[in-house]
Design a protein around this motif. Structure first.
Motif, PDB file in Angstrom:
ATOM      1  N   LYS A  93      -8.604 -16.827  -5.220  1.00 50.70           N
ATOM      2  CA  LYS A  93      -8.434 -15.480  -4.677  1.00 50.70           C
ATOM      3  C   LYS A  93      -7.534 -15.594  -3.458  1.00 50.70           C
ATOM      4  CE  LYS A  93     -11.682 -12.399  -4.571  1.00 50.70           C
ATOM      5  NZ  LYS A  93     -12.952 -11.672  -4.325  1.00 50.70           N
ATOM      6  N   GLN A  94      -6.500 -14.754  -3.424  1.00 52.70           N
ATOM      7  CA  GLN A  94      -5.538 -14.824  -2.343  1.00 52.70           C
ATOM      8  C   GLN A  94      -5.209 -13.441  -1.809  1.00 52.70           C
ATOM      9  OE1 GLN A  94      -2.861 -17.978  -4.586  1.00 52.70           O
ATOM     10  NE2 GLN A  94      -2.534 -18.050  -2.368  1.00 52.70           N
ATOM     11  N   SER A  95      -4.851 -13.420  -0.536  1.00 59.22           N
ATOM     12  CA  SER A  95      -4.424 -12.178   0.109  1.00 59.22           C
ATOM     13  C   SER A  95      -3.220 -12.447   0.981  1.00 59.22           C
ATOM     14  CB  SER A  95      -5.539 -11.611   0.995  1.00 59.22           C
ATOM     15  OG  SER A  95      -6.650 -11.238   0.230  1.00 59.22           O
ATOM     16  N   ILE A  96      -2.392 -11.431   1.121  1.00 58.45           N
ATOM     17  CA  ILE A  96      -1.308 -11.447   2.100  1.00 58.45           C
ATOM     18  C   ILE A  96      -1.703 -10.418   3.148  1.00 58.45           C
ATOM     19  CG2 ILE A  96       1.114 -10.894   2.534  1.00 58.45           C
ATOM     20  CD1 ILE A  96       1.766 -12.019  -0.228  1.00 58.45           C
ATOM     21  N   ILE A  97      -1.773 -10.866   4.400  1.00 60.43           N
ATOM     22  CA  ILE A  97      -2.267 -10.017   5.488  1.00 60.43           C
ATOM     23  C   ILE A  97      -1.262 -10.003   6.625  1.00 60.43           C
ATOM     24  CG2 ILE A  97      -4.127  -9.714   7.172  1.00 60.43           C
ATOM     25  CD1 ILE A  97      -5.893 -11.295   5.109  1.00 60.43           C
ATOM     26  N   LYS A  98      -0.957  -8.798   7.104  1.00 59.52           N
ATOM     27  CA  LYS A  98      -0.052  -8.621   8.255  1.00 59.52           C
ATOM     28  C   LYS A  98      -0.772  -7.768   9.287  1.00 59.52           C
ATOM     29  CE  LYS A  98       3.836  -6.016   9.674  1.00 59.52           C
ATOM     30  NZ  LYS A  98       4.578  -4.871   9.294  1.00 59.52           N
ATOM     31  N   ASN A  99      -0.900  -8.292  10.483  1.00 55.18           N
ATOM     32  CA  ASN A  99      -1.549  -7.563  11.582  1.00 55.18           C
ATOM     33  C   ASN A  99      -2.919  -7.004  11.185  1.00 55.18           C
ATOM     34  OD1 ASN A  99       0.717  -8.024  13.193  1.00 55.18           O
ATOM     35  ND2 ASN A  99       1.687  -6.133  12.525  1.00 55.18           N
ATOM     36  N   GLY A 100      -3.681  -7.818  10.465  1.00 57.11           N
ATOM     37  CA  GLY A 100      -5.023  -7.413  10.073  1.00 57.11           C
ATOM     38  C   GLY A 100      -5.094  -6.476   8.883  1.00 57.11           C
ATOM     39  N   LYS A 101      -3.953  -6.085   8.332  1.00 58.13           N
ATOM     40  CA  LYS A 101      -3.925  -5.186   7.174  1.00 58.13           C
ATOM     41  C   LYS A 101      -3.546  -5.948   5.918  1.00 58.13           C
ATOM     42  CE  LYS A 101      -2.912  -0.985   9.670  1.00 58.13           C
ATOM     43  NZ  LYS A 101      -2.051   0.178   9.808  1.00 58.13           N
TER      44      LYS A 101
END
Length: 138
Positions: A93-101
């Motif tokens: 499971k992966q996520s791309i996160i920018k500034n907590g979003k």
């Protein structure tokens, strides 16, 4: 255990709309996932390939939520899950996160196969490094 790496959108990954082209989201996820597999799970792709073991993807899905733009700095996360049905495969499971979003999420499923052909399996030395991973219900 969740793993994380930091990246900056490369100029060449921006499309004519001024956002990151969709094909690069799995590219960054792959880079993070490969580092996770090597650093945390102890599976070195080059060494294993030389020993006749290939780790391959069998499927993946990505959900795009927000767009990344030129020079955006972001984190990619990765966590491993076993297969709820007991099949010889791992789910990442992966996520791309920018500034907590959250910008995008994905699930990548892989297994190992002998270089000479044959049935999918997970090497015992790899299993020892994810033994306490939870099962992923798909």
């Amino acid at each position: 255990m969740e793993y994380s790496k930091n990246y900056t959108v490369a100029d060449g990954h921006i499309d004519v709309q001024g956002i990151m082209d969709g094909l690069y989201y799995p590219f960054y996820m792959e880079e993070c996932r490969h580092d996770y597999i090597r650093e945390v799970l102890g599976f070195d792709f080059v060494e294993q390939a030389e020993n006749g073991v290939f780790m391959v993807l069998s499927e993946y899905s990505i959900k795009f939520i927000r767009s990344l733009k030129k020079d955006d700095n972001f984190d990619v996360t990765c966590a491993v899950f076993t297969d709820a049905k007991g099949l010889p495969r791992l789910h990442f499971k992966q996520s791309i996160i920018k500034n907590g979003k959250t910008m995008a999420t994905g699930v990548f499923t892989g297994t190992c196969i002998p270089a000479t052909g044959g049935r999918p399996y997970l090497p015992e030395e790899l299993k020892a490094n994810f033994g306490d991973a939870p099962a992923l219900e798909i």
